[in-house]
Design a protein around this motif. Structure first.
Motif, PDB file in Angstrom:
ATOM      1  N   ASP A  46       6.481  -3.486   5.332  1.00 11.66           N
ATOM      2  CA  ASP A  46       7.249  -3.486   4.077  1.00 11.66           C
ATOM      3  C   ASP A  46       8.442  -2.537   4.131  1.00 11.66           C
ATOM      4  OD1 ASP A  46       5.442  -5.291   2.803  1.00 11.66           O
ATOM      5  OD2 ASP A  46       4.055  -3.628   2.546  1.00 11.66           O
ATOM      6  N   MET A  47       8.385  -1.540   5.005  1.00  8.94           N
ATOM      7  CA  MET A  47       9.491  -0.601   5.128  1.00  8.94           C
ATOM      8  C   MET A  47      10.747  -1.300   5.644  1.00  8.94           C
ATOM      9  SD  MET A  47       9.620   2.993   7.261  1.00  8.94           S
ATOM     10  CE  MET A  47       8.209   3.671   6.369  1.00  8.94           C
ATOM     11  N   TYR A  48      10.553  -2.405   6.371  1.00 13.53           N
ATOM     12  CA  TYR A  48      11.678  -3.096   6.977  1.00 13.53           C
ATOM     13  C   TYR A  48      12.072  -4.352   6.204  1.00 13.53           C
ATOM     14  CZ  TYR A  48      10.680   0.141  10.740  1.00 13.53           C
ATOM     15  OH  TYR A  48      10.476   1.287  11.447  1.00 13.53           O
ATOM     16  N   THR A  49      11.096  -5.082   5.659  1.00 10.64           N
ATOM     17  CA  THR A  49      11.434  -6.272   4.882  1.00 10.64           C
ATOM     18  C   THR A  49      11.918  -5.913   3.487  1.00 10.64           C
ATOM     19  OG1 THR A  49       9.168  -6.503   4.018  1.00 10.64           O
ATOM     20  CG2 THR A  49       9.666  -7.570   6.119  1.00 10.64           C
ATOM     21  N   THR A  54       6.274   0.099   0.048  1.00  6.40           N
ATOM     22  CA  THR A  54       5.489   0.478   1.232  1.00  6.40           C
ATOM     23  C   THR A  54       4.040   0.819   0.905  1.00  6.40           C
ATOM     24  OG1 THR A  54       7.473   1.355   2.293  1.00  6.40           O
ATOM     25  CG2 THR A  54       5.366   2.115   3.148  1.00  6.40           C
ATOM     26  N   ILE A  55       3.806   1.407  -0.247  1.00  4.02           N
ATOM     27  CA  ILE A  55       2.460   1.878  -0.570  1.00  4.02           C
ATOM     28  C   ILE A  55       1.454   0.733  -0.685  1.00  4.02           C
ATOM     29  CG2 ILE A  55       2.705   1.816  -3.086  1.00  4.02           C
ATOM     30  CD1 ILE A  55       0.943   4.529  -0.938  1.00  4.02           C
ATOM     31  N   TYR A  56       1.929  -0.491  -0.981  1.00  2.00           N
ATOM     32  CA  TYR A  56       1.004  -1.611  -1.119  1.00  2.00           C
ATOM     33  C   TYR A  56       0.379  -1.986   0.223  1.00  2.00           C
ATOM     34  CZ  TYR A  56       3.072  -2.044  -5.761  1.00  2.00           C
ATOM     35  OH  TYR A  56       3.515  -1.789  -7.040  1.00  2.00           O
ATOM     36  N   GLY A  57       1.156  -1.878   1.308  1.00  2.00           N
ATOM     37  CA  GLY A  57       0.612  -2.132   2.635  1.00  2.00           C
ATOM     38  C   GLY A  57      -0.428  -1.096   3.019  1.00  2.00           C
ATOM     39  N   ALA A 372       5.264  11.112  -6.829  1.00  2.00           N
ATOM     40  CA  ALA A 372       4.978  11.147  -5.391  1.00  2.00           C
ATOM     41  C   ALA A 372       3.779  10.246  -5.132  1.00  2.00           C
ATOM     42  CB  ALA A 372       4.693  12.572  -4.927  1.00  2.00           C
ATOM     43  N   PHE A 373       4.032   9.028  -4.665  1.00  2.00           N
ATOM     44  CA  PHE A 373       2.949   8.066  -4.465  1.00  2.00           C
ATOM     45  C   PHE A 373       2.119   8.396  -3.230  1.00  2.00           C
ATOM     46  CE2 PHE A 373       7.020   6.478  -2.985  1.00  2.00           C
ATOM     47  CZ  PHE A 373       6.795   6.233  -1.637  1.00  2.00           C
ATOM     48  N   MET A 374       2.680   9.231  -2.320  1.00  3.09           N
ATOM     49  CA  MET A 374       1.911   9.715  -1.183  1.00  3.09           C
ATOM     50  C   MET A 374       2.536  11.020  -0.691  1.00  3.09           C
ATOM     51  SD  MET A 374       3.013   7.234   1.984  1.00  3.09           S
ATOM     52  CE  MET A 374       4.635   7.332   2.767  1.00  3.09           C
TER      53      MET A 374
END
Length: 507
Positions: A46-49, A54-57, A372-374
């Motif tokens: 998800d970081m690239y598409t 990103t957090i969902y992956g 901050a989600f992570m």
């Protein structure tokens, strides 16, 4: 000639393939399980598409392994990372084993040459430097100082209401941008409380402060490219550092700081006693004690500014969104607020922190939309860890540790019906503390590096909500989506498509 060229191209392709997969056995050698990585993207497609956040992956990986392990091995492109999937281990990382995970990973990406402001923020500082800077800054954020600037908070809250009334008269069909309104509030609040200056954020012609604040948190393509290359070539960060605060923004705030210092010192030289003991007052005392120049003063002050603009505005705008979605909760909160208003129509500072449902609404908002989600931590001392059904393993110095707060806070095992806005989760005494000690709620972090501006941020958010709710009904404009899907490219958690609200003045 063509055959030679094709052979060379083929050889380069094979070498590149081997290079990209060279490190993919890192966790297998250490007997740490994990999902298979892919060439170039590792475990972060998800970081690239950029089709989803990103957090969902990471959440999918978390749910696949959480019943069996405390941690799994993942890869950011080629760079190995340890994904923490046990709340107990997350708590160890932040608290009980803090000395082994002392620093944040971003600290290795900046230095004073590349980004003087960010490199001197407590978030980026490491070791003893972090300890000294935190000790310098913390006394400037005591409850007594926050209380001293509370009249300014209420004054700015009044400006919010005046601005909203003007917007209502204009009747914008798409509603009012709640994030923009919240940023206007925090820029006015923080600039006044920290620097003693006016940002004029609610006027027709705001000062450049507001625009500079908005530009401060724009995730540039160059920054995204740097992160991508750092994942492919981890050694890159040893030789090339990154700039998070754009140079024009740094220069702007240095000049702003100089103006604030000159103005305050001129007032003192003229014998004028400033009417409040604010954060600038403390910073000037610190400057004299530490013999700091203007640039160093700015670096210290930006600790207050960086931590007070975007994150506070994010929580405030999403809380208004959630109240707009739930009329019953909004009315219940309004009843609590109006029962404690003083004769001036505001809530006394001491009482502000004693309203249980208001606090519960704020905490539940942080759970659903954590700024901050992570967290990305760095192993600073090797440590051996257990892994439940797996084997013990050693985390080596320099290893990147990913703590996915979102995954814990959206797990039905810890928060039943996790996507629902249910403030009652936090109504029992010390509920937030209880969840934090369980490792499942870290909206402001935990342990020695817990957010130093947390109390100041909470006071701002609560005062703003009291003001808005006491004067306006809040409804969600049809332009706003109904779910909680995060904006894929946002550095700080935000609702995809923005938050558009309708306000109606109470009679």
């Amino acid at each position: 000639m063509l055959e030679v060229t094709l052979t060379l191209v083929g050889l380069l392709a094979v070498l590149f393939y081997v290079f990209m997969r060279w490190n993919f056995d890192y966790w297998h050698k250490r007997k740490v399980p994990g999902p298979p990585p892919r060439i170039l993207i590792g475990n972060y497609p998800d970081m690239y598409t950029m089709k989803r956040h990103t957090i969902y992956g990471l959440d999918e990986i978390y749910r696949s392994y959480k019943q069996q392990y405390d941690a799994v091995g993942i890869y950011e492109a080629r760079k190995p990372q340890l994904l923490v999937i046990s709340p107990e281990l997350a708590r160890r990382v932040f608290v009980s084993d803090f000395k082994h995970f002392h620093d944040n990973e971003l600290s290795v990406m900046v230095d004073e040459k590349s980004d003087y402001i960010f490199a001197n923020n407590p978030f980026s500082l490491v070791g003893e430097e972090w300890k000294h800077r935190r000790a310098d800054v913390t006394p400037g954020l005591t409850m007594s100082r926050i209380k001293a600037v509370y009249p300014v908070t209420n004054e700015v809250c009044g400006k919010v209401s005046d601005w909203l009334r003007k917007q209502i008269r204009l009747s914008p069909p798409e509603g009012i941008d709640a994030k923009d309104m919240s940023l206007r509030f925090t820029s006015e609040m923080v600039t006044d409380c920290v620097l003693g200056l006016r940002a004029e954020s609610f006027s027709e012609k705001p000062t450049p402060i507001l625009a500079s604040i908005k530009n401060l948190f724009v995730l540039s393509y160059s920054l995204m490219l740097y992160f991508a290359l750092a994942g492919i070539f981890p050694s890159l960060i040893r030789f090339f550092k990154v700039r998070f605060v754009p140079l024009p923004i740094e220069r702007f705030f240095v000049d702003l700081m100089q103006n604030a210092v000159d103005t305050r010192r001129a007032q003192l030289a003229a014998g004028k006693q400033f009417e409040r003991i604010d954060f600038l007052d403390y910073i000037l005392q610190l400057a004299d004690k530490r013999n700091l120049n203007t640039r160093q003063l700015t670096a210290h002050t930006m600790t207050f500014l960086l931590d007070g603009f975007e994150t506070t505005a994010t929580v405030l705008s999403h809380l208004l969104l959630l109240l707009g979605r739930d009329e019953e909760v909004q009315q219940r909160l309004l009843n609590e607020v109006q029962a404690h208003l003083n004769e001036k129509g505001v809530i006394d500072f001491e009482k502000l922190n004693e309203l249980p449902f208001l606090d519960a609404c704020v905490q539940e908002t942080v759970r659903l939309f954590p700024p901050a989600f992570m967290s990305l931590k760095l192993c600073t001392e090797p440590i051996e860890l257990p892994n439940r059904k797996g084997e013990n393993f050693v985390v080596e110095r320099g290893t990147s540790i990913v703590v996915p707060h979102f995954c814990f806070m959206q797990d039905e095992e810890y928060f039943p019906n996790p996507t629902a806005f249910q403030p009652d989760r936090f109504m029992q005494p010390d509920a937030a503390k209880m969840y934090r000690e369980q490792g499942v709620f870290m909206g402001f972090g935990d342990g020695p590096r817990i957010c130093i501006g947390m109390r100041f941020a909470l006071a701002q958010i609560k005062a703003a909500v009291v003001e808005v709710l006491n004067n306006f009904n809040v409804r969600v404009n049809p332009k706003t989506r109904n779910d909680n899907d995060y904006e894929p490219t946002s550095f700080v958690t935000s609702l995809r498509g923005g938050i558009w609200l309708d306000f109606e003045e109470r009679k």
